[in-house]
Design a protein around this motif. Structure first.
Motif, PDB file in Angstrom:
ATOM      1  N   GLU A   1       0.840  -1.203   0.000  1.00  0.00           N
ATOM      2  CA  GLU A   1       0.000   0.000   0.000  1.00  0.00           C
ATOM      3  C   GLU A   1       0.876   1.254   0.000  1.00  0.00           C
ATOM      4  N   SER A   2       0.276   2.360  -0.452  1.00  0.00           N
ATOM      5  CA  SER A   2       1.005   3.625  -0.521  1.00  0.00           C
ATOM      6  C   SER A   2       0.452   4.602   0.503  1.00  0.00           C
ATOM      7  N   VAL A   3       1.241   5.641   0.773  1.00  0.00           N
ATOM      8  CA  VAL A   3       0.859   6.686   1.719  1.00  0.00           C
ATOM      9  C   VAL A   3       1.063   8.040   1.053  1.00  0.00           C
TER      10      VAL A   3
ATOM     11  N   VAL B   1       4.157   8.291  -3.604  1.00  0.00           N
ATOM     12  CA  VAL B   1       5.615   8.330  -3.552  1.00  0.00           C
ATOM     13  C   VAL B   1       6.154   7.276  -2.593  1.00  0.00           C
ATOM     14  N   PHE B   2       5.445   7.067  -1.466  1.00  0.00           N
ATOM     15  CA  PHE B   2       5.878   6.047  -0.519  1.00  0.00           C
ATOM     16  C   PHE B   2       5.013   4.802  -0.686  1.00  0.00           C
ATOM     17  N   LYS B   3       5.662   3.669  -0.910  1.00  0.00           N
ATOM     18  CA  LYS B   3       4.978   2.374  -0.973  1.00  0.00           C
ATOM     19  C   LYS B   3       5.632   1.455   0.044  1.00  0.00           C
ATOM     20  N   SER B   4       4.808   0.861   0.872  1.00  0.00           N
ATOM     21  CA  SER B   4       5.326   0.066   1.972  1.00  0.00           C
ATOM     22  C   SER B   4       5.777  -1.316   1.497  1.00  0.00           C
ATOM     23  N   ASP B   5       6.952  -1.728   1.978  1.00  0.00           N
ATOM     24  CA  ASP B   5       7.424  -3.079   1.646  1.00  0.00           C
ATOM     25  C   ASP B   5       7.165  -4.057   2.784  1.00  0.00           C
TER      26      ASP B   5
END
Length: 368
Positions: free
Chosen positions: A260-262, A267-271
């Motif tokens: 998911e992204s924030v 720009v930020f995608k969680s790994d």
């Protein structure tokens, strides 16, 4: 200190007094102290700061622009106010409110003499700025005779001070350059005094000049950033107390799944799984986009929480995966421990920029 219930800039006036007294301890009692309160007193509150310093018996104030000086006059500030970068279109207002202009080139000198004469002024106090190496504003050393001749032609103005500005007084690797600036200023001031037949005040030291060049304190020193809690060096920072603590709260907590992204533009995608907190402060409040994407951070319950994704206009999201916190908890953006300078360094900028950027929509409170 009270816990924040909204975004607030908390101003510690006792810290301001500490900084004022520390700086005063560095020079002789007869040397005057000019407090720089431009840019909303470096982002705090010019009226509140100036009133407090006036009660501490500061000698002078300085602002950048005429309207800043008018605001102080309307708030009851009676001490002399030097306007560092006045514009001729506002000269009549400057005179009406008893502000004192810095005159820095032939054009501005001629325009002020013309308006002061038309307003039937006699010996109106002015300050002459000389350029000794900063190459920003100021007459050159070859302008002394010209200025003296203009002064002999009019009784409308009288020189209250001659001053210059050090370019690198905080950088001890530039000591030779700074000492040359001081020497050039002394030469200019001496020649000018001979030409006009009286001695105005001399001043060249800013905060770092006060700390590093005691031989150049002359008749008055100027301090801006030092009053607000920063000494421009790791060593001197220990002697100052930052007066501002920017606080906010956690509005909402989210659980973010892997992938998911924030925030905007994803720009930020969680790994991996993580938790985020959304805070009611953003680039419209002074936290620029350069602090996003893991560069900047806030402090929650004593732990650093990096900013995730792009800074939004009114909000930022931070990583709280390993922080024990809840919605409504207080958040410190900067303060006495993690200072504005610490935060600024994450974006390769300086404390001046972040503290002066704090929007006036952010509520100010005062600890007295």
């Amino acid at each position: 200190m009270p816990k924040a219930q909204e975004t607030v800039l908390e101003i510690d006036l006792k810290a301001l007094q500490h900084n004022f007294e520390y700086l005063k301890s560095k020079f002789k009692s007869e040397t005057k102290f000019l407090a720089v309160v431009k840019a909303f007193a470096y982002g705090s509150d010019a009226v509140e700061i100036a009133n407090y310093l006036q009660n501490l018996d500061v000698d002078y104030f300085a602002v950048a622009y005429i309207n800043e000086g008018i605001t102080l006059r309307n708030a009851g500030i009676t001490k002399p106010i030097l306007v560092l970068h006045p514009q001729a279109v506002n000269f009549k207002k400057l005179i009406k409110h008893c502000l004192e202009p810095s005159l820095y080139n032939a054009k501005i000198l001629n325009e002020f003499i013309e308006i002061a004469s038309a307003e039937k002024q006699t010996n109106y106090p002015v300050h002459l700025k000389f350029n000794t190496g900063l190459n920003r504003l100021g007459f050159g050393e070859n302008d002394v005779d010209f200025i003296a001749s203009k002064l002999k032609e009019t009784e409308a103005i009288k020189v209250k001070s001659i001053f210059s500005h050090l370019a690198a007084s905080e950088d001890l690797d530039e000591k030779i350059f700074t000492k040359n600036q001081i020497k050039n200023f002394e030469t200019i001031a001496g020649n000018f005094t001979k030409c006009i037949g009286y001695r105005p005040m001399f001043h060249i030291c800013n905060t770092s000049g006060v700390l590093n060049y005691p031989e150049a304190h002359f008749d008055m020193v100027r301090s801006g950033i030092g009053l607000y809690g920063f000494g421009n060096s790791e060593k001197e920072n220990k002697n100052f107390k930052p007066i501002g603590t920017l606080k906010t709260i956690i509005s909402q907590i989210h659980e973010i799944k892997k992938g998911e992204s924030v925030g905007y533009n994803r720009v930020f995608k969680s790994d991996a799984f993580l938790k985020t907190a959304t805070l009611p402060i953003g680039h419209a409040d002074g936290i620029g986009r350069q602090y996003g994407n893991g560069k900047g951070f806030v402090t929650i319950n004593g732990q650093k929480a990096p900013i995730l994704g792009n800074v939004c206009m009114d909000m930022i999201m931070v990583n709280i995966t390993n922080i024990d916190c809840k919605e409504g908890d207080e958040v410190i953006v900067f303060g006495t421990n993690n200072t504005a300078e610490n935060l600024a360094e994450t974006a390769k900028t300086i404390s001046y920029e972040i503290i002066t950027a704090i929007s006036q929509r952010v509520k100010r409170t005062y600890l007295k």
